[in-house]
Design a protein around this motif. Structure first.
Motif, PDB file in Angstrom:
ATOM      1  N   VAL A 118      19.708 -19.145  23.245  1.00  0.00           N
ATOM      2  CA  VAL A 118      18.826 -19.387  22.102  1.00  0.00           C
ATOM      3  C   VAL A 118      19.675 -19.948  20.972  1.00  0.00           C
ATOM      4  N   GLY A 119      19.187 -20.987  20.334  1.00  0.00           N
ATOM      5  CA  GLY A 119      19.895 -21.569  19.203  1.00  0.00           C
ATOM      6  C   GLY A 119      18.971 -21.721  18.014  1.00  0.00           C
ATOM      7  N   GLY A 120      19.556 -21.766  16.841  1.00  0.00           N
ATOM      8  CA  GLY A 120      18.781 -21.972  15.631  1.00  0.00           C
ATOM      9  C   GLY A 120      19.419 -23.057  14.777  1.00  0.00           C
ATOM     10  N   GLU A 121      18.610 -24.002  14.327  1.00  0.00           N
ATOM     11  CA  GLU A 121      19.105 -25.118  13.511  1.00  0.00           C
ATOM     12  C   GLU A 121      18.374 -25.146  12.170  1.00  0.00           C
ATOM     13  N   ASP A 122      19.097 -25.474  11.135  1.00  0.00           N
ATOM     14  CA  ASP A 122      18.486 -25.681   9.824  1.00  0.00           C
ATOM     15  C   ASP A 122      17.737 -27.015   9.878  1.00  0.00           C
ATOM     16  N   ALA A 123      16.422 -26.949   9.869  1.00  0.00           N
ATOM     17  CA  ALA A 123      15.608 -28.162  10.044  1.00  0.00           C
ATOM     18  C   ALA A 123      15.839 -29.181   8.936  1.00  0.00           C
ATOM     19  N   THR A 180      24.452 -28.146  11.028  1.00  0.00           N
ATOM     20  CA  THR A 180      23.047 -27.744  11.111  1.00  0.00           C
ATOM     21  C   THR A 180      22.859 -26.251  11.325  1.00  0.00           C
ATOM     22  N   ARG A 181      23.917 -25.479  11.282  1.00  0.00           N
ATOM     23  CA  ARG A 181      23.769 -24.042  11.544  1.00  0.00           C
ATOM     24  C   ARG A 181      22.967 -23.374  10.432  1.00  0.00           C
ATOM     25  N   LEU A 182      22.386 -22.235  10.731  1.00  0.00           N
ATOM     26  CA  LEU A 182      21.589 -21.495   9.765  1.00  0.00           C
ATOM     27  C   LEU A 182      22.494 -20.698   8.830  1.00  0.00           C
ATOM     28  N   THR A 183      22.271 -20.867   7.545  1.00  0.00           N
ATOM     29  CA  THR A 183      23.018 -20.118   6.539  1.00  0.00           C
ATOM     30  C   THR A 183      22.038 -19.256   5.750  1.00  0.00           C
ATOM     31  N   GLU A 184      22.562 -18.482   4.837  1.00  0.00           N
ATOM     32  CA  GLU A 184      21.697 -17.618   4.026  1.00  0.00           C
ATOM     33  C   GLU A 184      20.809 -18.421   3.088  1.00  0.00           C
ATOM     34  N   ARG A 185      21.071 -19.725   2.968  1.00  0.00           N
ATOM     35  CA  ARG A 185      20.236 -20.584   2.119  1.00  0.00           C
ATOM     36  C   ARG A 185      19.150 -21.302   2.916  1.00  0.00           C
ATOM     37  N   SER A 186      19.153 -21.171   4.221  1.00  0.00           N
ATOM     38  CA  SER A 186      18.178 -21.881   5.065  1.00  0.00           C
ATOM     39  C   SER A 186      16.779 -21.310   4.872  1.00  0.00           C
ATOM     40  N   VAL A 187      15.801 -22.212   4.770  1.00  0.00           N
ATOM     41  CA  VAL A 187      14.409 -21.786   4.622  1.00  0.00           C
ATOM     42  C   VAL A 187      13.510 -22.371   5.704  1.00  0.00           C
ATOM     43  N   ASN A 188      13.938 -23.463   6.324  1.00  0.00           N
ATOM     44  CA  ASN A 188      13.169 -24.097   7.397  1.00  0.00           C
ATOM     45  C   ASN A 188      14.073 -24.204   8.622  1.00  0.00           C
ATOM     46  N   ALA A 189      13.556 -23.841   9.776  1.00  0.00           N
ATOM     47  CA  ALA A 189      14.422 -23.772  10.946  1.00  0.00           C
ATOM     48  C   ALA A 189      13.710 -24.215  12.212  1.00  0.00           C
ATOM     49  N   LEU A 190      14.520 -24.635  13.156  1.00  0.00           N
ATOM     50  CA  LEU A 190      14.056 -24.954  14.499  1.00  0.00           C
ATOM     51  C   LEU A 190      14.848 -24.071  15.457  1.00  0.00           C
ATOM     52  N   PHE A 191      14.144 -23.268  16.225  1.00  0.00           N
ATOM     53  CA  PHE A 191      14.777 -22.401  17.212  1.00  0.00           C
ATOM     54  C   PHE A 191      14.488 -22.957  18.602  1.00  0.00           C
ATOM     55  N   LEU A 192      15.490 -22.923  19.447  1.00  0.00           N
ATOM     56  CA  LEU A 192      15.362 -23.512  20.772  1.00  0.00           C
ATOM     57  C   LEU A 192      15.776 -22.497  21.817  1.00  0.00           C
ATOM     58  N   LEU A 193      14.872 -22.207  22.755  1.00  0.00           N
ATOM     59  CA  LEU A 193      15.145 -21.312  23.872  1.00  0.00           C
ATOM     60  C   LEU A 193      15.190 -22.161  25.132  1.00  0.00           C
ATOM     61  N   GLU A 194      16.262 -22.009  25.919  1.00  0.00           N
ATOM     62  CA  GLU A 194      16.489 -22.883  27.064  1.00  0.00           C
ATOM     63  C   GLU A 194      16.575 -22.069  28.357  1.00  0.00           C
ATOM     64  N   SER A 195      15.847 -22.518  29.369  1.00  0.00           N
ATOM     65  CA  SER A 195      15.839 -21.767  30.626  1.00  0.00           C
ATOM     66  C   SER A 195      16.012 -22.676  31.827  1.00  0.00           C
ATOM     67  N   LEU A 196      16.466 -22.080  32.906  1.00  0.00           N
ATOM     68  CA  LEU A 196      16.603 -22.732  34.196  1.00  0.00           C
ATOM     69  C   LEU A 196      15.925 -21.856  35.246  1.00  0.00           C
ATOM     70  N   ALA A 197      15.493 -22.465  36.339  1.00  0.00           N
ATOM     71  CA  ALA A 197      15.041 -21.657  37.460  1.00  0.00           C
ATOM     72  C   ALA A 197      16.227 -20.788  37.889  1.00  0.00           C
ATOM     73  N   PRO A 198      15.987 -19.495  38.185  1.00  0.00           N
ATOM     74  CA  PRO A 198      14.732 -18.853  38.548  1.00  0.00           C
ATOM     75  C   PRO A 198      13.957 -18.216  37.405  1.00  0.00           C
ATOM     76  N   MET A 199      14.355 -18.372  36.137  1.00  0.00           N
ATOM     77  CA  MET A 199      13.540 -17.830  35.060  1.00  0.00           C
ATOM     78  C   MET A 199      12.183 -18.512  35.084  1.00  0.00           C
ATOM     79  N   THR A 200      11.120 -17.728  34.992  1.00  0.00           N
ATOM     80  CA  THR A 200       9.773 -18.278  35.065  1.00  0.00           C
ATOM     81  C   THR A 200       9.301 -18.729  33.685  1.00  0.00           C
TER      82      THR A 200
END
Length: 230
Positions: A118-123, A180-200
């Motif tokens: 899981v990653g989080g980016e300052d949008a 683009t990392r999230l800091t204590e000043r970030s207010v808008n963010a994009l979070f990304l969850l990444e999966s591969l099989a066998p995760m459904t």
């Protein structure tokens, strides 16, 4: 700003089982780690230990799949571990998980509990759309070396996330850039969850739902949108 996310055909060909889920969040309130964040991380470590039942993180089928993906583009997965495996190892070690800030703690907890990168980016710091590609080797990657910002470049063929300004995360989800990392000043963010099989797909969506709920508790009134897996 709602950055677009695209995955290059060359990446999908390399690792056909890849799926990602994005969460867009606006009006967040970040701050230093606190007791609530620590509780999330402690609970995640407990759930991880129960899930593994004494096994090492790399023995989990999902982490094993990520190791195969890293090997496919030339990385050494035992040396440059994907973010989920790296966090899981820290969660099981005596020092435990690091406390970063409220938003990072929230997504790290979901990563550990579900064994998913899981990653989080300052949008507001993303330039243009974000793309998962195989690098040419010329793209800039801003990191920190010796306490100072430095620019590196990925290896040719390495799988990276990038935007119009450069690489935002090297070796797929191994190391995030500072820009683009999230800091204590970030207010808008994009979070990304990444999966591969066998995760459904259902398991991926469950992890996304848990993160969205954590964000809502941390930032009441924030606008949070969970995108369908792609």
């Amino acid at each position: 700003m709602n950055p677009t996310l695209t995955v290059a055909d060359e990446v999908r060909t390399l690792v056909p089982g890849f799926t990602h889920l994005a969460i867009e969040a606006h009006g967040l309130v970040n701050g230093p780690s606190d007791e609530a964040g620590s509780a999330l991380l402690d609970d995640a470590a407990r759930r991880l230990a129960e899930r593994l039942g004494g096994r090492a993180p790399h023995e989990d089928p999902h982490i094993a799949a990520w190791r195969e993906a890293y090997t496919a583009f030339g990385a050494k997965p035992s040396r440059t571990r994907n973010s989920a495996e790296a966090l899981a190892r820290r969660a099981l070690a005596d020092g435990g998980l690091p406390r970063i800030n409220l938003l990072v703690d929230a997504y790290n907890a979901v990563s550990v509990a579900h064994l998913i990168p899981v990653g989080g980016e300052d949008a507001d710091r993303i330039r243009g759309g974000m793309r998962l590609v195989r690098a040419t080797g010329a793209e800039p990657f801003v990191t920190v070396a010796g306490g100072e910002e430095a620019v590196e470049h990925p290896e040719a063929g390495e799988v990276v996330w990038c935007d119009d300004e450069g690489v935002t995360c090297r070796r797929w989800n191994w190391r995030q850039g500072v820009r683009t990392r999230l800091t204590e000043r970030s207010v808008n963010a994009l979070f990304l969850l990444e999966s591969l099989a066998p995760m459904t797909r259902a398991e991926l969506e469950a992890a996304g739902t848990e993160l969205a709920e954590s964000l809502e508790k941390l930032s009441p009134g924030a606008r949070i949108t969970v995108k369908a897996p792609e």
